[in-house]
Enzyme design. Structure first.
Site, PDB file in Angstrom:
ATOM      1  N   GLU A 161      -5.369   1.757   2.103  1.00 19.76           N
ATOM      2  CA  GLU A 161      -5.292   0.574   2.965  1.00 19.76           C
ATOM      3  C   GLU A 161      -5.585   0.942   4.402  1.00 19.76           C
ATOM      4  OE1 GLU A 161      -3.203  -2.506   5.546  1.00 19.76           O
ATOM      5  OE2 GLU A 161      -3.002  -0.347   5.500  1.00 19.76           O
ATOM      6  N   GLU A 162      -5.054   2.077   4.825  1.00 19.59           N
ATOM      7  CA  GLU A 162      -5.136   2.457   6.244  1.00 19.59           C
ATOM      8  C   GLU A 162      -6.557   2.844   6.675  1.00 19.59           C
ATOM      9  OE1 GLU A 162      -2.896   1.850   8.259  1.00 19.59           O
ATOM     10  OE2 GLU A 162      -0.918   2.036   7.333  1.00 19.59           O
TER      11      GLU A 162
ATOM     12  N   ASP B   8       5.755   1.916   7.170  1.00 23.96           N
ATOM     13  CA  ASP B   8       4.500   1.219   6.882  1.00 23.96           C
ATOM     14  C   ASP B   8       3.743   2.069   5.875  1.00 23.96           C
ATOM     15  OD1 ASP B   8       1.995   0.094   6.878  1.00 23.96           O
ATOM     16  OD2 ASP B   8       1.542   0.561   8.969  1.00 23.96           O
TER      17      ASP B   8
ATOM     18  N   HIS C  45       2.589   3.373  13.457  1.00 24.32           N
ATOM     19  CA  HIS C  45       1.543   4.407  13.484  1.00 24.32           C
ATOM     20  C   HIS C  45       1.841   5.503  14.502  1.00 24.32           C
ATOM     21  CE1 HIS C  45      -1.821   2.069  11.195  1.00 24.32           C
ATOM     22  NE2 HIS C  45      -0.626   1.832  10.703  1.00 24.32           N
TER      23      HIS C  45
ATOM     24  N   HIS D 198       0.821  -1.220   0.000  1.00 23.89           N
ATOM     25  CA  HIS D 198       0.000   0.000   0.000  1.00 23.89           C
ATOM     26  C   HIS D 198       0.851   1.266   0.000  1.00 23.89           C
ATOM     27  CE1 HIS D 198       0.055   0.974   4.436  1.00 23.89           C
ATOM     28  NE2 HIS D 198       0.135  -0.319   4.606  1.00 23.89           N
TER      29      HIS D 198
ATOM     30  N   ASP E 119       3.956  -5.964   3.680  1.00 20.02           N
ATOM     31  CA  ASP E 119       3.640  -4.850   4.575  1.00 20.02           C
ATOM     32  C   ASP E 119       4.705  -4.715   5.648  1.00 20.02           C
ATOM     33  OD1 ASP E 119       2.117  -2.775   5.864  1.00 20.02           O
ATOM     34  OD2 ASP E 119       0.295  -3.668   5.076  1.00 20.02           O
TER      35      ASP E 119
HETATM   36 ZN    ZN Z   1       0.641  -1.208   6.480  1.00 20.01          ZN
END
Ligand code: ZN
Length: 368
Positions: free
Chosen positions: A211-212, A182, A334, A77, A234
């Site tokens: 994707e997120e 990520d 994140h 992604h 990923d």
């Molecule tokens: Zn990811």
């Protein structure tokens, strides 16, 4: 298009420079332009067909040498977590919302880049001098926070603009530190795989969007590509601190041993068995493990549990698509800065490449 090659891809200075460009680019879900432009420039010479679909996914096809090769979809992604400006309060101060899974406690005082011009700003908070003891015990809610870019650039930002953490890519010894590892690690891996595609498969690459916010791009990409099987590439959380005595959810205060690490840095690529969205295809798990053992590539089985990847959307598409995920482990997912090991990235690329190159044509006909 260059000829298919049997040489294994290697990660050297050029690949690290490309990862740096990809990480410093901003592509919060739904506004992936900046990363898409880099990917298109990189993949065009290595695919027979490249198209951008209605949602913004890049679909790049590199056919194998023979008719009737297995059609393998690889997904990574392009988007990242971040923020969206939702209200202009004047003087360069903006109310904002989070995009993707972000813990609001991570935000206070963080520098940010706002909009496509990467305007510098900060997520402001009340200074400690002015907070009461009682306020410091309570968590801060999103609606009390603002992005402040100052009055000079105020007119350049509008509602709907995205913002990201302002963290520049840095190498720290054996580690890589950046925002958006990520999933720029997955994107960079997929670019290398397209450049060095094994000739025994049809490689269907999907650089996905959104994707997120719910695996949305992968959903339509898998429908369009209609593969025989799929792998999502990923970056997954590593919670591998040696002990964690804070009394957190998974801590065991008795001995401090951290048994819920998900993955560990330096342990090699993480192969998924189960997450919140997908039970990986057992034949694909077996094939990856056998490949790692045959080629002496370190690997780890990600502890089954939460989270999810594009595989969650892909495996339910059409009549069902056998799928698995492989991730580079990274600490502090994140947040403003993620930390991953260069060696783990190299081993992830080596494992996926070797697994594709020795993929048996009858893999999906054997018992699961
Ligand atoms: Zn990811």
């Amino acid at each position: 298009m260059t000829e298919p090659t049997l040489t294994s891809p290697k990660i050297g200075a050029a690949q690290i420079r490309l990862l740096e460009r990809l990480c410093n680019a901003c592509a919060v879900s739904g506004d992936e332009n900046e990363v898409r432009a880099i990917v298109l420039e990189q993949v065009r010479p290595h695919a027979s067909e490249v198209r951008v679909d209605a949602l913004g996914n890049i679909l790049a096809i590199r056919p194998g040498q023979d008719e009737g090769c297995l059609k393998v979809m690889l997904a990574a992604h392009m988007d990242e977590i971040g923020f969206m400006v939702i209200d202009d309060e004047g003087e360069g101060i903006f109310r904002f919302d989070t995009v993707g899974g972000i813990d609001v406690r991570q935000l206070v005082g963080k520098p940010v880049w706002v909009g496509r011009q990467h305007l510098p700003g900060v997520i402001g908070a009340k200074p400690i001098h002015l907070t009461t003891a009682d306020e410091r015990k309570r968590s801060i809610s999103l609606d009390t926070l603002r992005i402040d870019i100052g009055p000079e650039n105020a007119k350049k930002v509008k509602v709907g603009d995205r913002a990201t953490f302002a963290t520049s890519f840095t190498r720290l010894g054996p580690s890589l530190r950046a925002k958006a590892l990520d999933d720029r690690l997955g994107v960079a891996t997929l670019i290398e795989l397209l450049r060095h595609a094994p000739p025994n498969i049809d490689l269907l690459a999907a650089f996905t969007v959104q994707e997120e916010v719910g695996l949305r791009g992968a959903h339509v990409a898998a429908y369009a590509l209609d593969p025989d099987l799929a792998m999502a590439l990923d970056c997954t959380p590593a919670y591998d601190l040696p002990s964690w005595n804070s009394g957190g959810q998974h801590a065991d205060p008795a001995d401090g041993e951290n048994t819920r690490y998900n993955t560990r840095l330096g342990g090699g690529p993480a192969i998924y068995v189960a997450d919140n969205y997908t039970l990986s295809d057992p034949r694909l798990i077996r094939h990856l493990v056998e490949t790692a053992e045959t080629h002496d590539i370190p690997y780890q089985i990600r502890q089954p549990g939460g989270g999810g990847t594009d595989a969650g959307a892909i495996h339910k598409q059409r009549l069902g698509i056998p799928s698995v995920s492989i991730s580079v482990p990274g600490r502090y997912a994140h947040t403003a800065a993620m930390l991953a090991r260069l060696e783990d990235w190299k081993n992830t690329l080596a494992l996926v490449h070797a697994a594709l190159a020795r993929l048996p044509a009858d893999l999906l006909t054997v018992e699961r």
